[in-house]
Scaffold this motif. Structure first.
Motif, PDB file in Angstrom:
ATOM      1  N   LYS A  48       0.843  -1.199   0.000  1.00 51.26           N
ATOM      2  CA  LYS A  48       0.000   0.000   0.000  1.00 51.26           C
ATOM      3  C   LYS A  48       0.869   1.236   0.000  1.00 51.26           C
ATOM      4  O   LYS A  48       1.937   1.276   0.603  1.00 51.26           O
ATOM      5  CB  LYS A  48      -0.912   0.012   1.216  1.00 51.26           C
ATOM      6  N   LEU A  49       0.379   2.245  -0.671  1.00 50.02           N
ATOM      7  CA  LEU A  49       1.040   3.543  -0.733  1.00 50.02           C
ATOM      8  C   LEU A  49       0.062   4.589  -0.230  1.00 50.02           C
ATOM      9  O   LEU A  49      -1.098   4.611  -0.641  1.00 50.02           O
ATOM     10  CB  LEU A  49       1.446   3.865  -2.175  1.00 50.02           C
ATOM     11  N   SER A  50       0.530   5.434   0.672  1.00 52.76           N
ATOM     12  CA  SER A  50      -0.279   6.542   1.174  1.00 52.76           C
ATOM     13  C   SER A  50       0.555   7.812   1.126  1.00 52.76           C
ATOM     14  O   SER A  50       1.781   7.764   1.057  1.00 52.76           O
ATOM     15  CB  SER A  50      -0.732   6.286   2.619  1.00 52.76           C
ATOM     16  N   PHE A  51      -0.136   8.920   1.183  1.00 48.95           N
ATOM     17  CA  PHE A  51       0.504  10.221   1.187  1.00 48.95           C
ATOM     18  C   PHE A  51       0.141  10.927   2.486  1.00 48.95           C
ATOM     19  O   PHE A  51      -1.030  11.074   2.797  1.00 48.95           O
ATOM     20  CB  PHE A  51       0.027  11.072   0.003  1.00 48.95           C
ATOM     21  N   LEU A  52       1.156  11.331   3.237  1.00 47.14           N
ATOM     22  CA  LEU A  52       0.925  12.155   4.410  1.00 47.14           C
ATOM     23  C   LEU A  52       1.032  13.595   3.944  1.00 47.14           C
ATOM     24  O   LEU A  52       2.099  14.025   3.526  1.00 47.14           O
ATOM     25  CB  LEU A  52       1.945  11.859   5.508  1.00 47.14           C
ATOM     26  N   LYS A  53      -0.072  14.310   4.016  1.00 42.01           N
ATOM     27  CA  LYS A  53      -0.118  15.649   3.431  1.00 42.01           C
ATOM     28  C   LYS A  53       0.111  16.745   4.464  1.00 42.01           C
ATOM     29  O   LYS A  53      -0.395  17.848   4.330  1.00 42.01           O
ATOM     30  CB  LYS A  53      -1.446  15.840   2.705  1.00 42.01           C
ATOM     31  N   SER A  54       0.898  16.441   5.474  1.00 43.10           N
ATOM     32  CA  SER A  54       1.236  17.396   6.520  1.00 43.10           C
ATOM     33  C   SER A  54       2.582  17.009   7.112  1.00 43.10           C
ATOM     34  O   SER A  54       2.776  15.854   7.509  1.00 43.10           O
ATOM     35  CB  SER A  54       0.157  17.382   7.611  1.00 43.10           C
ATOM     36  N   LYS A  55       3.497  17.965   7.174  1.00 44.96           N
ATOM     37  CA  LYS A  55       4.798  17.683   7.783  1.00 44.96           C
ATOM     38  C   LYS A  55       4.648  17.387   9.269  1.00 44.96           C
ATOM     39  O   LYS A  55       5.388  16.583   9.822  1.00 44.96           O
ATOM     40  CB  LYS A  55       5.761  18.832   7.536  1.00 44.96           C
ATOM     41  N   THR A  56       3.654  18.010   9.900  1.00 47.31           N
ATOM     42  CA  THR A  56       3.408  17.729  11.313  1.00 47.31           C
ATOM     43  C   THR A  56       2.954  16.291  11.494  1.00 47.31           C
ATOM     44  O   THR A  56       3.388  15.612  12.429  1.00 47.31           O
ATOM     45  CB  THR A  56       2.368  18.702  11.894  1.00 47.31           C
ATOM     46  N   CYS A  77       4.398  16.731  19.837  1.00 46.53           N
ATOM     47  CA  CYS A  77       4.656  17.329  18.527  1.00 46.53           C
ATOM     48  C   CYS A  77       3.956  18.677  18.357  1.00 46.53           C
ATOM     49  O   CYS A  77       4.030  19.273  17.285  1.00 46.53           O
ATOM     50  CB  CYS A  77       4.235  16.361  17.425  1.00 46.53           C
ATOM     51  N   GLY A  78       3.288  19.134  19.397  1.00 44.72           N
ATOM     52  CA  GLY A  78       2.691  20.464  19.375  1.00 44.72           C
ATOM     53  C   GLY A  78       1.428  20.592  18.547  1.00 44.72           C
ATOM     54  O   GLY A  78       1.115  21.682  18.067  1.00 44.72           O
ATOM     55  N   VAL A  79       0.686  19.502  18.368  1.00 43.37           N
ATOM     56  CA  VAL A  79      -0.562  19.572  17.610  1.00 43.37           C
ATOM     57  C   VAL A  79      -1.594  20.314  18.461  1.00 43.37           C
ATOM     58  O   VAL A  79      -1.898  19.882  19.578  1.00 43.37           O
ATOM     59  CB  VAL A  79      -1.081  18.164  17.238  1.00 43.37           C
ATOM     60  N   PRO A  80      -2.127  21.436  17.960  1.00 46.79           N
ATOM     61  CA  PRO A  80      -3.109  22.201  18.731  1.00 46.79           C
ATOM     62  C   PRO A  80      -4.376  21.386  19.002  1.00 46.79           C
ATOM     63  O   PRO A  80      -4.783  20.556  18.185  1.00 46.79           O
ATOM     64  CB  PRO A  80      -3.437  23.396  17.831  1.00 46.79           C
ATOM     65  N   GLU A  81      -4.990  21.634  20.150  1.00 51.10           N
ATOM     66  CA  GLU A  81      -6.192  20.906  20.558  1.00 51.10           C
ATOM     67  C   GLU A  81      -7.279  20.961  19.489  1.00 51.10           C
ATOM     68  O   GLU A  81      -7.958  19.962  19.236  1.00 51.10           O
ATOM     69  CB  GLU A  81      -6.716  21.490  21.878  1.00 51.10           C
ATOM     70  N   ALA A  82      -7.436  22.086  18.834  1.00 50.06           N
ATOM     71  CA  ALA A  82      -8.481  22.243  17.811  1.00 50.06           C
ATOM     72  C   ALA A  82      -8.237  21.354  16.599  1.00 50.06           C
ATOM     73  O   ALA A  82      -9.183  21.007  15.886  1.00 50.06           O
ATOM     74  CB  ALA A  82      -8.581  23.705  17.380  1.00 50.06           C
ATOM     75  N   GLN A  83      -6.988  20.976  16.350  1.00 48.36           N
ATOM     76  CA  GLN A  83      -6.653  20.146  15.191  1.00 48.36           C
ATOM     77  C   GLN A  83      -6.547  18.659  15.531  1.00 48.36           C
ATOM     78  O   GLN A  83      -6.407  17.820  14.638  1.00 48.36           O
ATOM     79  CB  GLN A  83      -5.343  20.623  14.569  1.00 48.36           C
ATOM     80  N   ARG A  84      -6.643  18.318  16.796  1.00 45.57           N
ATOM     81  CA  ARG A  84      -6.472  16.915  17.211  1.00 45.57           C
ATOM     82  C   ARG A  84      -7.436  15.957  16.519  1.00 45.57           C
ATOM     83  O   ARG A  84      -7.013  14.879  16.109  1.00 45.57           O
ATOM     84  CB  ARG A  84      -6.602  16.774  18.724  1.00 45.57           C
ATOM     85  N   PRO A  85      -8.727  16.278  16.390  1.00 45.76           N
ATOM     86  CA  PRO A  85      -9.623  15.320  15.732  1.00 45.76           C
ATOM     87  C   PRO A  85      -9.168  14.940  14.319  1.00 45.76           C
ATOM     88  O   PRO A  85      -9.247  13.773  13.936  1.00 45.76           O
ATOM     89  CB  PRO A  85     -10.974  16.038  15.717  1.00 45.76           C
TER      90      PRO A  85
END
Length: 107
Positions: A48-56, A77-85
């Motif tokens: 399988k091949l996937s693309f992670l579209k975020s450096k974070t 890794c500093g992921v903001p609470e609003a972006q966690r979902p």
């Protein structure tokens, strides 16, 4: 919110339930190749091949093995609470496609 993961191959029928409160790691048979948009992720076992579209997200996937849980890796890794979902959903997609796996040493 934009998607953080774009799977190029359909998801396998064997599904691993993703729980962010337990320890995960990048699967042993998975390689990450950094790209300007994030990374290509290739599973040598199921091809399988996937693309992670975020450096974070790439940073989170690489850090999973160093933390007691996926939630702890997101915090480190500093992921903001609003972006966690969105990140939890991306990690769940990676678990379903066997790109990340439970760490048996702590699970």
């Amino acid at each position: 919110m934009r998607r953080l993961l774009n799977a190029a191959v359909p998801v396998a029928t064997t599904v691993v339930a993703f729980d962010p409160s337990v320890p995960w790691r990048r699967a042993r048979s998975v390689a990450l190749r950094p790209e300007p948009f994030g990374a290509l992720v290739y599973h040598f076992g199921n091809r399988k091949l996937s693309f992670l579209k975020s450096k974070t997200l790439v940073t989170v996937v690489e850090a999973l093995g160093d933390h007691p849980s996926a939630a702890a890796a997101l915090t480190a890794c500093g992921v903001p609470e609003a972006q966690r979902p969105a990140y939890v959903k991306a990690l769940a997609d990676l678990a379903r496609s066997q790109m990340i796996e439970l760490r048996e040493d702590l699970a």
